[in-house]
Design an enzyme around this catalytic site. Structure first.
Site, PDB file in Angstrom:
ATOM      1  CD  GLU A  61      43.121  -5.841 -31.953  1.00  0.00           C
ATOM      2  OE1 GLU A  61      42.188  -5.396 -32.642  1.00  0.00           O
ATOM      3  OE2 GLU A  61      43.838  -5.113 -31.246  1.00  0.00           O
ATOM      4  CB  CYS A  63      39.206  -7.846 -39.020  1.00  0.00           C
ATOM      5  SG  CYS A  63      40.869  -7.152 -38.966  1.00  0.00           S
ATOM      6  CE  LYS A  84      44.221 -22.521 -31.797  1.00  0.00           C
ATOM      7  NZ  LYS A  84      44.225 -22.866 -33.222  1.00  0.00           N
ATOM      8  CD  GLU A  94      33.992 -10.208 -39.480  1.00  0.00           C
ATOM      9  OE1 GLU A  94      33.808 -11.185 -38.711  1.00  0.00           O
ATOM     10  OE2 GLU A  94      35.058  -9.588 -39.530  1.00  0.00           O
TER      11      GLU A  94
HETATM   12  P1  NAD Z   1      37.839 -17.950 -35.188  1.00  0.00           P
HETATM   13  O1  NAD Z   1      37.376 -17.158 -34.031  1.00  0.00           O
HETATM   14  O2  NAD Z   1      37.014 -19.084 -35.659  1.00  0.00           O
HETATM   15  O3  NAD Z   1      39.286 -18.555 -34.908  1.00  0.00           O
HETATM   16  C1  NAD Z   1      40.363 -17.737 -34.472  1.00  0.00           C
HETATM   17  C2  NAD Z   1      41.332 -18.582 -33.680  1.00  0.00           C
HETATM   18  O4  NAD Z   1      40.657 -19.036 -32.506  1.00  0.00           O
HETATM   19  C3  NAD Z   1      41.817 -19.829 -34.410  1.00  0.00           C
HETATM   20  O5  NAD Z   1      43.166 -20.046 -34.088  1.00  0.00           O
HETATM   21  C4  NAD Z   1      40.943 -20.931 -33.829  1.00  0.00           C
HETATM   22  O6  NAD Z   1      41.562 -22.190 -33.877  1.00  0.00           O
HETATM   23  C5  NAD Z   1      40.808 -20.434 -32.396  1.00  0.00           C
HETATM   24  N1  NAD Z   1      39.642 -20.974 -31.668  1.00  0.00           N
HETATM   25  C6  NAD Z   1      38.474 -21.443 -32.162  1.00  0.00           C
HETATM   26  N2  NAD Z   1      37.686 -21.884 -31.149  1.00  0.00           N
HETATM   27  C7  NAD Z   1      38.369 -21.645 -29.997  1.00  0.00           C
HETATM   28  C8  NAD Z   1      38.081 -21.872 -28.619  1.00  0.00           C
HETATM   29  N3  NAD Z   1      36.938 -22.422 -28.211  1.00  0.00           N
HETATM   30  N4  NAD Z   1      39.025 -21.515 -27.704  1.00  0.00           N
HETATM   31  C9  NAD Z   1      40.192 -20.951 -28.091  1.00  0.00           C
HETATM   32  N5  NAD Z   1      40.520 -20.730 -29.390  1.00  0.00           N
HETATM   33  C10 NAD Z   1      39.612 -21.066 -30.326  1.00  0.00           C
HETATM   34  O7  NAD Z   1      38.130 -16.878 -36.351  1.00  0.00           O
HETATM   35  P2  NAD Z   1      38.655 -17.182 -37.804  1.00  0.00           P
HETATM   36  O8  NAD Z   1      37.513 -17.743 -38.583  1.00  0.00           O
HETATM   37  O9  NAD Z   1      39.932 -17.926 -37.734  1.00  0.00           O
HETATM   38  O10 NAD Z   1      39.014 -15.696 -38.302  1.00  0.00           O
HETATM   39  C11 NAD Z   1      38.093 -14.820 -38.804  1.00  0.00           C
HETATM   40  C12 NAD Z   1      37.693 -13.799 -37.758  1.00  0.00           C
HETATM   41  O11 NAD Z   1      38.845 -13.134 -37.240  1.00  0.00           O
HETATM   42  C13 NAD Z   1      36.843 -12.697 -38.349  1.00  0.00           C
HETATM   43  O12 NAD Z   1      35.779 -12.424 -37.482  1.00  0.00           O
HETATM   44  C14 NAD Z   1      37.797 -11.508 -38.431  1.00  0.00           C
HETATM   45  O13 NAD Z   1      37.164 -10.262 -38.433  1.00  0.00           O
HETATM   46  C15 NAD Z   1      38.625 -11.727 -37.225  1.00  0.00           C
HETATM   47  N6  NAD Z   1      39.895 -10.997 -37.335  1.00  0.00           N
HETATM   48  C16 NAD Z   1      40.079  -9.866 -36.579  1.00  0.00           C
HETATM   49  C17 NAD Z   1      41.259  -9.139 -36.693  1.00  0.00           C
HETATM   50  C18 NAD Z   1      41.470  -7.875 -35.893  1.00  0.00           C
HETATM   51  O14 NAD Z   1      42.617  -7.452 -35.767  1.00  0.00           O
HETATM   52  N7  NAD Z   1      40.433  -7.265 -35.333  1.00  0.00           N
HETATM   53  C19 NAD Z   1      42.270  -9.570 -37.568  1.00  0.00           C
HETATM   54  C20 NAD Z   1      42.044 -10.726 -38.311  1.00  0.00           C
HETATM   55  C21 NAD Z   1      40.854 -11.433 -38.179  1.00  0.00           C
END
Ligand code: NAD
Length: 473
Positions: A246, A280, A171, A376
């Site tokens: 991650e 990130c 997803k 962050e």
């Molecule tokens: P997010 O956590 O809001 O969403 C990430 C994913 O999780 C999306 O696909 C979203 O639809 C899904 N999601 C949201 N609620 C959920 C739930 N209750 N159950 C299951 N899935 C759910 O994050 P974002 O805003 O999309 O991305 C930004 C974040 O991602 C930042 O904190 C960034 O640091 C992190 N990030 C980390 C890495 C890494 O490799 N460490 C890489 C890229 C981004």
């Protein structure tokens, strides 16, 4: 074809849901895609479960050949795919093309690595026993990813899991569905058997719950915020599911006074404002030796004001918008909070008439605003804090719940080692703004995550160890 992909077929959402994809630079709606939920996800899990046995039985050489074909296809479509990535997430086209090239590299590299899932022979204590440990794919893997690298994030997890012999239900983020659908076009055209790789799009909480609840799913690989990562950790206990997390980062940078200040400040600006700061492991807080502090601030402010901000499809644009209104408001609020905590905005931090922009902000942060250490930023803000001693810099740098990446700039080898070894983070860049690579492990400490992606560690994360003991007596 911009649809979900289940059991080798492009399909609409079971419930008929539709999601409108918005261009964050223009606020225009540019496409409509299916918006599913747990019902779509359950179908995808069933398809992945059916496909698992035969995918697992292929040799690493056979799986690898298919994955390398995916890499070739991605390379041939890179320009077209990158345009759509820029349209839906705003990053400059040049960055989007680079992202798709790395996605191709991941499939090429794991296509090779599939052949190298070595086990181990253990010399047994008893002379009549033989022991070996073999590695086997875990089963169906759920993959949930973020919007900031809508091609790289799903490619990284899918390539490693498929190489290991797992089947996947992926997803992508609802904000960037076109990129994950393009990635699956390459998987489809490469000839992966039906059910091996499935893509759903839709209601995150319901899809997440379905992945957590179904026994067939043996692992969830999640790239996203620490907040959602914690929710998944709670839910995973119900079926004792493995997790790869991650999560967010908050990377400190230590800059000592023996560097070429102008050169480091100039590259710090391009490093910090890449993807509008929505990365990130990007450098976030800049600790700069007191005697070069003012110079560093002046040079970064000058360069930040010269960055051309705008629609990522336009020639010469160096920084695009943030992903959505919520993220824009989050960054503006952090800037307000930092000012209340004693920081001063030197430039940027402005919105534009249209689109979810925040112009590149440089902040003089003499007293080290708590908000920049504890949260962050995930936006185009470059706070600069002075330090006098290495110990003081390390103490401040480590004072955060995050532990993904950190950076050190110095010409002094001893200082570089002491700093790199004293930083409690999973990846350290010494005189380097990008301390990660396809072939190297990527992972965070503390609340930045669990496990590793990329490199040989990335594939092993999707394999179980099995001990076989043979009695020869
Ligand atoms: P997010 O956590 O809001 O969403 C990430 C994913 O999780 C999306 O696909 C979203 O639809 C899904 N999601 C949201 N609620 C959920 C739930 N209750 N159950 C299951 N899935 C759910 O994050 P974002 O805003 O999309 O991305 C930004 C974040 O991602 C930042 O904190 C960034 O640091 C992190 N990030 C980390 C890495 C890494 O490799 N460490 C890489 C890229 C981004």
């Amino acid at each position: 074809m911009k649809k979900q992909y289940i059991n080798g077929q492009w399909c609409d959402a079971v419930g008929g849901g539709i999601w409108k994809v918005q261009n964050p630079a223009t606020e225009e709606f540019i496409a409509e895609v299916p918006y599913g939920d747990d019902r779509d996800c359950i179908q995808a899990i069933a398809a992945a479960e059916r496909a698992f046995d035969s995918w697992k039985k292929l040799t690493g050489w056979e799986r690898g050949a298919l994955l390398r074909r995916v890499a070739d296809l991605i390379r041939s479509y890179a320009e077209t795919f990158a345009r759509e990535t820029t349209l839906e997430c705003g990053k400059p086209l040049r960055e989007a093309v680079g992202e798709w090239q790395v996605a191709a590299d991941l499939f090429e590299w794991y296509g090779e690595e599939a052949k190298r899932a070595y086990g181990r022979v253990i010399p047994a204590k008893r002379s009549d026993r033989r022991m070996q440990v073999i590695l086997e794919p875990m089963g169906v893997v759920g993959i949930i990813t973020a919007w900031n690298f809508p091609a790289y994030n799903p490619a990284r997890a899918c390539a490693a899991a498929l190489a290991a012999g797992c089947t996947v239900v992926c997803k992508g983020s609802e904000y960037t569905p076109l990129s994950s659908m393009n990635l699956f076009r390459a998987l489809h055209e490469a000839g992966l058997p039906p059910g091996v790789a499935n893509l759903v799009n839709g209601d995150a909480a319901r899809i997440g719950a379905a992945l957590l609840e179904q026994d067939a799913v043996r692992k969830i690989s999640f790239t996203g915020s620490t907040r959602v990562g914690k929710l998944l950790m709670d839910g995973a206990s119900r079926t004792v599911k493995r997790l790869a997390l991650e999560l967010g980062g908050n990377a400190p940078v230590l800059i000592f006074d023996d560097v070429d200040v102008a050169a480091v400040a100039r590259t710090a600006v391009s490093g910090r404002f890449r993807n509008a700061g929505q990365v990130c492991n990007i450098p976030q807080r800049f600790y700069v030796a007191e005697n070069i502090y003012e110079d560093f601030l002046n040079i970064t402010s000058t360069h930040a004001q010269q960055l051309r901000v705008g629609n990522g499809l336009e020639e010469g644009v160096a920084m695009g918008p943030l992903i959505n209104r919520r993220q824009q408001q989050h960054v503006l609020q952090l800037l307000d909070l930092a000012e209340q905590q004693g920081a001063s905005l030197l430039c940027g931090g402005q919105t534009l008439e249209k689109g979810f922009f925040v112009t590149p902000a440089v902040v003089a942060d003499r007293s080290g605003a708590v908000v920049f250490r504890q949260q962050e930023i995930f936006g185009p803000v470059l706070p600069v804090i002075p330090f006098n001693t290495l110990d003081e810099a390390l103490r401040q740098a480590n004072d955060t719940p995050y532990g993904l990446a950190a950076y050190v700039w110095t010409q002094n080898l001893k200082r570089a080692y002491v700093a790199a070894e004293g930083l409690r983070f999973g990846m350290i860049g010494v005189n380097e703004w990008a301390p990660h690579a396809t072939e190297a492990p990527f992972g965070g400490w503390k609340q930045s995550g669990l496990g590793h992606e990329s490199g040989s560690e990335g594939m092993l994360e999707y394999m179980e160890k099995k001990l076989i003991t043979i009695n020869l007596s």
